[in-house]
Scaffold this motif. Structure first.
Motif, PDB file in Angstrom:
ATOM      1  N   GLU A   1      30.286  37.877  28.579  1.00  0.00           N
ATOM      2  CA  GLU A   1      30.210  36.933  29.709  1.00  0.00           C
ATOM      3  C   GLU A   1      29.725  35.568  29.212  1.00  0.00           C
ATOM      4  OE1 GLU A   1      30.254  35.675  33.758  1.00  0.00           O
ATOM      5  OE2 GLU A   1      30.727  37.719  33.091  1.00  0.00           O
ATOM      6  N   GLY A   2      30.490  34.529  29.553  1.00  0.00           N
ATOM      7  CA  GLY A   2      30.104  33.173  29.192  1.00  0.00           C
ATOM      8  C   GLY A   2      30.563  32.718  27.825  1.00  0.00           C
ATOM      9  N   TRP A   3      31.130  33.622  27.023  1.00  0.00           N
ATOM     10  CA  TRP A   3      31.637  33.205  25.713  1.00  0.00           C
ATOM     11  C   TRP A   3      32.837  32.284  25.895  1.00  0.00           C
ATOM     12  CZ3 TRP A   3      31.835  36.466  20.736  1.00  0.00           C
ATOM     13  CH2 TRP A   3      30.573  36.990  20.449  1.00  0.00           C
ATOM     14  N   GLU A   4      32.923  31.263  25.091  1.00  0.00           N
ATOM     15  CA  GLU A   4      34.101  30.404  25.087  1.00  0.00           C
ATOM     16  C   GLU A   4      34.994  30.822  23.922  1.00  0.00           C
ATOM     17  OE1 GLU A   4      34.407  25.875  26.049  1.00  0.00           O
ATOM     18  OE2 GLU A   4      34.305  26.066  23.854  1.00  0.00           O
ATOM     19  N   LEU A   5      36.160  31.343  24.262  1.00  0.00           N
ATOM     20  CA  LEU A   5      37.107  31.829  23.262  1.00  0.00           C
ATOM     21  C   LEU A   5      38.200  30.792  23.021  1.00  0.00           C
ATOM     22  CD1 LEU A   5      37.591  35.529  24.476  1.00  0.00           C
ATOM     23  CD2 LEU A   5      35.876  34.622  22.877  1.00  0.00           C
ATOM     24  N   SER A   6      38.789  30.864  21.840  1.00  0.00           N
ATOM     25  CA  SER A   6      39.872  29.944  21.480  1.00  0.00           C
ATOM     26  C   SER A   6      41.234  30.463  21.910  1.00  0.00           C
ATOM     27  CB  SER A   6      39.874  29.727  19.965  1.00  0.00           C
ATOM     28  OG  SER A   6      40.079  30.965  19.282  1.00  0.00           O
ATOM     29  N   CYS A   7      41.287  31.599  22.599  1.00  0.00           N
ATOM     30  CA  CYS A   7      42.572  32.204  22.965  1.00  0.00           C
ATOM     31  C   CYS A   7      42.396  33.077  24.197  1.00  0.00           C
ATOM     32  CB  CYS A   7      43.110  33.050  21.809  1.00  0.00           C
ATOM     33  SG  CYS A   7      41.933  34.295  21.218  1.00  0.00           S
ATOM     34  N   TRP A   8      43.503  33.284  24.906  1.00  0.00           N
ATOM     35  CA  TRP A   8      43.476  34.167  26.077  1.00  0.00           C
ATOM     36  C   TRP A   8      44.906  34.562  26.416  1.00  0.00           C
ATOM     37  CZ3 TRP A   8      39.459  36.697  27.734  1.00  0.00           C
ATOM     38  CH2 TRP A   8      39.503  37.364  28.966  1.00  0.00           C
ATOM     39  N   PRO A   9      45.126  35.813  26.863  1.00  0.00           N
ATOM     40  CA  PRO A   9      46.488  36.223  27.229  1.00  0.00           C
ATOM     41  C   PRO A   9      46.962  35.509  28.498  1.00  0.00           C
ATOM     42  CG  PRO A   9      45.024  38.126  26.907  1.00  0.00           C
ATOM     43  CD  PRO A   9      44.161  36.920  26.977  1.00  0.00           C
ATOM     44  N   THR A  10      48.202  35.088  28.491  1.00  0.00           N
ATOM     45  CA  THR A  10      48.794  34.488  29.691  1.00  0.00           C
ATOM     46  C   THR A  10      49.876  35.363  30.302  1.00  0.00           C
ATOM     47  OG1 THR A  10      50.444  33.252  28.396  1.00  0.00           O
ATOM     48  CG2 THR A  10      48.327  32.166  28.819  1.00  0.00           C
ATOM     49  N   LEU A  11      50.402  36.334  29.548  1.00  0.00           N
ATOM     50  CA  LEU A  11      51.434  37.231  30.086  1.00  0.00           C
ATOM     51  C   LEU A  11      51.441  38.511  29.278  1.00  0.00           C
ATOM     52  CD1 LEU A  11      54.997  36.360  31.281  1.00  0.00           C
ATOM     53  CD2 LEU A  11      54.714  38.187  29.600  1.00  0.00           C
ATOM     54  N   THR A  12      51.535  39.637  29.966  1.00  0.00           N
ATOM     55  CA  THR A  12      51.678  40.943  29.318  1.00  0.00           C
ATOM     56  C   THR A  12      52.927  41.620  29.848  1.00  0.00           C
ATOM     57  OG1 THR A  12      49.271  41.203  29.159  1.00  0.00           O
ATOM     58  CG2 THR A  12      50.603  43.168  28.833  1.00  0.00           C
ATOM     59  N   MET A  13      53.761  42.056  28.916  1.00  0.00           N
ATOM     60  CA  MET A  13      55.000  42.759  29.265  1.00  0.00           C
ATOM     61  C   MET A  13      54.954  44.157  28.663  1.00  0.00           C
ATOM     62  SD  MET A  13      58.895  41.650  28.184  1.00  0.00           S
ATOM     63  CE  MET A  13      58.785  40.102  29.065  1.00  0.00           C
ATOM     64  N   ILE A  14      55.292  45.159  29.484  1.00  0.00           N
ATOM     65  CA  ILE A  14      55.338  46.540  29.019  1.00  0.00           C
ATOM     66  C   ILE A  14      56.735  47.095  29.288  1.00  0.00           C
ATOM     67  CG2 ILE A  14      54.395  48.871  29.260  1.00  0.00           C
ATOM     68  CD1 ILE A  14      51.756  47.630  30.137  1.00  0.00           C
ATOM     69  N   ARG A  15      57.394  47.504  28.197  1.00  0.00           N
ATOM     70  CA  ARG A  15      58.768  48.007  28.272  1.00  0.00           C
ATOM     71  C   ARG A  15      59.672  47.087  29.099  1.00  0.00           C
ATOM     72  NH1 ARG A  15      58.370  52.046  31.101  1.00  0.00           N
ATOM     73  NH2 ARG A  15      56.128  52.490  31.181  1.00  0.00           N
ATOM     74  N   GLY A  16      59.592  45.797  28.813  1.00  0.00           N
ATOM     75  CA  GLY A  16      60.494  44.823  29.418  1.00  0.00           C
ATOM     76  C   GLY A  16      60.096  44.351  30.796  1.00  0.00           C
ATOM     77  N   GLN A  17      58.982  44.861  31.340  1.00  0.00           N
ATOM     78  CA  GLN A  17      58.540  44.441  32.672  1.00  0.00           C
ATOM     79  C   GLN A  17      57.255  43.622  32.558  1.00  0.00           C
ATOM     80  OE1 GLN A  17      59.055  47.500  35.958  1.00  0.00           O
ATOM     81  NE2 GLN A  17      58.959  48.851  34.187  1.00  0.00           N
ATOM     82  N   VAL A  18      57.219  42.497  33.245  1.00  0.00           N
ATOM     83  CA  VAL A  18      56.010  41.690  33.278  1.00  0.00           C
ATOM     84  C   VAL A  18      54.990  42.396  34.170  1.00  0.00           C
ATOM     85  CG1 VAL A  18      54.995  39.474  33.924  1.00  0.00           C
ATOM     86  CG2 VAL A  18      57.270  39.551  32.882  1.00  0.00           C
ATOM     87  N   ILE A  19      53.812  42.699  33.602  1.00  0.00           N
ATOM     88  CA  ILE A  19      52.769  43.417  34.321  1.00  0.00           C
ATOM     89  C   ILE A  19      51.690  42.451  34.798  1.00  0.00           C
ATOM     90  CG2 ILE A  19      51.121  45.325  34.196  1.00  0.00           C
ATOM     91  CD1 ILE A  19      54.049  46.141  33.863  1.00  0.00           C
ATOM     92  N   PHE A  20      51.285  41.536  33.914  1.00  0.00           N
ATOM     93  CA  PHE A  20      50.315  40.504  34.262  1.00  0.00           C
ATOM     94  C   PHE A  20      50.857  39.139  33.844  1.00  0.00           C
ATOM     95  CE2 PHE A  20      47.251  43.866  34.820  1.00  0.00           C
ATOM     96  CZ  PHE A  20      46.363  43.339  35.756  1.00  0.00           C
ATOM     97  N   GLU A  21      50.594  38.147  34.662  1.00  0.00           N
ATOM     98  CA  GLU A  21      50.957  36.772  34.322  1.00  0.00           C
ATOM     99  C   GLU A  21      49.888  35.842  34.876  1.00  0.00           C
ATOM    100  OE1 GLU A  21      54.824  33.799  34.286  1.00  0.00           O
ATOM    101  OE2 GLU A  21      54.829  35.555  35.608  1.00  0.00           O
ATOM    102  N   ASN A  22      49.333  35.029  33.986  1.00  0.00           N
ATOM    103  CA  ASN A  22      48.284  34.067  34.352  1.00  0.00           C
ATOM    104  C   ASN A  22      47.136  34.738  35.116  1.00  0.00           C
ATOM    105  OD1 ASN A  22      49.659  31.883  33.148  1.00  0.00           O
ATOM    106  ND2 ASN A  22      50.941  31.665  34.969  1.00  0.00           N
ATOM    107  N   GLY A  23      46.750  35.925  34.643  1.00  0.00           N
ATOM    108  CA  GLY A  23      45.598  36.621  35.202  1.00  0.00           C
ATOM    109  C   GLY A  23      45.874  37.423  36.450  1.00  0.00           C
TER     110      GLY A  23
END
Length: 492
Positions: free
Chosen positions: A455-477
């Motif tokens: 909590e509170g860590w500032e990271l240099s990267c973050w996921p913006t989209l996750t696709m599983i078997r060709g389907q978008v599951i998460f996008e922009n959180g």
């Protein structure tokens, strides 16, 4: 071949190859083409401009239901996994069976469970044939990402059934704890298990921690896991978990595997400096194909800084977090190829009630100086934390992709289906923004855990989209599709 979807303008992080600027053609669930930008056409297009595209992480060490009802955590924690880039979770079935809906009322049946004196555990010691089909069916109804299973081996009856578990159920990895029955396998049982795994070509997966040494050290420090009264300061709790409690049993397992000429062996949650050096010795000097797994917490959190920031909450993890020199050696192990897999080993602290409203037998509040606690959710954002830390230490994105996706997929017999960006592989993709700083907030995660260690860590990267078997599951959180998870059998 017709292509449904093309991903354009991304920088592909391809294990064993490097970073390639190319477009990805997807038909149905699989990657069917990787080509020069602008040469693939499809009715649907996803523009990945400015993003690095990683293969979805294959997480080798997930715990669901350790202190809470199993399927409720399959639902919440698989969502969180998909959000943060884990597209396939390999889940351990062990004491969490006693927390499963339908089985938590049967823990007093000696034909199914064995109680461990002094610990409050009820370990499943019967045949996994009794419940495995049910576990797959119920998990597929709630899981947001794909999954497979390890089975914990607790006795010779289970060990003798390994051929059935592999050939009929598709399980190819078998975990064991060191120690003494029923909390672990005796040395002769480990010897039998190693030879059985060699015969079948399946993976022995060892958790090495000498419980007797750990319990004696805690007792001498005045710490009782189930006790009352004032708890020593966090540093004392840490010192009561000596690193040689891990290395002592690791030495025994490595020697047995060396004598058995095991073709492969995975060591769970390697934590301390001496263990990294011991694994390196057996790999480099004795030729044993032993591979270490470590986890995000031990790579990124260490004493005394973690105690200053989290206080007694930092003591809820087992094995205890190490010191900076331990983390440095773990990172050296990743760089040198002795630590090949990075996982989570996180556990959601126990909630007060079960989903049906009944009291949770494991419940206790978060730890303070007046009371001990249980659970440390170091699974909350494993991939972005590891990627951030790895890049800071000079590792390439490709090396991180190998440790978080490719290597565990290969070792767990999920490759080439999983863990890669290649023609024929499942279209499991994670878009990572490596150019925008991101501050971790527990409120943005889907985990049921009451806190996030970062909590509170500032990271240099973050996921913006996750696709599983060709389907978008998460996008922009935000969750785009629910319950996409499917069991991934690993048959011969």
């Amino acid at each position: 071949m017709a292509i449904d979807l093309v991903v354009v303008n991304g920088k592909l992080v391809i294990p064993k190859k490097g970073i390639v600027e190319a477009d990805i053609g997807i038909q149905g669930e699989r990657i069917t083409e990787i080509a020069t930008p602008g040469t693939i056409s499809a009715p649907s297009v996803i523009d990945a401009k400015g993003k690095h595209i990683f293969p979805g992480c294959v997480e080798p060490h997930y715990h669901y239901g350790h202190f809470n009802e199993f399927y409720s955590e399959v639902e919440s924690e698989s969502k969180n996994a998909a959000l943060t880039g884990i597209t396939t979770s390999v889940i351990l079935l062990d004491r969490n069976i006693s927390s499963m809906e339908g089985w938590n009322d049967r823990i007093d049946d000696p034909a199914l469970f064995t109680k461990i004196q002094g610990r409050g555990d009820s370990i499943f010691t019967a045949s996994y044939k009794l419940l495995f089909p049910e576990v797959i069916e119920k998990s597929e109804k709630v899981s947001a990402n794909d999954f497979a299973y390890h089975l914990l081996m607790e006795n010779m009856g289970q060990i003798e059934e390994i051929p059935f578990y592999y050939e009929e159920l598709g399980v190819s990895s078998f975990k064991f704890w060191t120690g003494s029955p029923p909390a672990g396998l005796a040395k002769d049982e480990i010897w039998v298990l190693l030879r059985k795994c060699k015969e079948l070509g399946v993976l022995p997966y060892a958790q090495c921690r000498n419980r007797e040494v750990g319990e004696r050290a805690a007792l001498e420090a005045g710490i009782s896991d189930m006790g009352d009264g004032e708890i020593p300061d966090p540093k004392t709790v840490r010192d009561a978990s000596p690193s040689f409690a891990e290395t002592l049993d690791l030495q025994a397992v490595l020697y047995l595997a060396h004598i058995a000429q095991s073709p492969e062996l995975l060591i769970a949650h390697v934590t301390y400096r001496d263990s990294v050096e011991l694994i390196r010795h057996y790999r480099k000097d004795l030729g044993l194909n032993v591979q270490g797994e470590t986890c995000a917490g031990w790579l990124s959190l260490w004493w005394p800084e973690v105690g200053d920031r989290l206080g007694h909450i930092a003591t809820g993890v087992t094995p205890q977090l190490g010191f900076k020199e331990d983390a440095d050696h773990l990172w050296d192990g990743v760089r040198d190829g002795d630590i090949t897999c990075i996982g989570t080993d996180g556990m959601v602290p126990p909630r007060e009630k079960l989903p049906d409203g009944r009291p949770n037998r494991w419940y206790r509040p978060l730890p303070t100086k007046e009371r001990p606690g249980l659970g440390f959710p170091q699974h909350d954002c494993m991939f972005p934390v590891v990627l951030h830390m790895g890049l800071e230490r000079g590792l390439s994105p490709t090396m991180i992709a190998e440790a978080c996706a490719y290597n565990p997929a290969k070792l767990l017999q999920l490759h080439p289906r999983k863990g890669d960006i290649a023609v024929g592989s499942d279209a499991d993709l994670v878009f990572m923004d490596l150019d925008t700083r991101h501050t971790v907030k527990n409120s943005e995660l889907y985990s049921a855990a009451p806190f996030c260690p970062w909590e509170g860590w500032e990271l240099s990267c973050w996921p913006t989209l996750t696709m599983i078997r060709g389907q978008v599951i998460f996008e922009n959180g935000k969750q785009v599709k629910e319950r996409a998870g499917r069991y991934q059998p690993r048959y011969p």
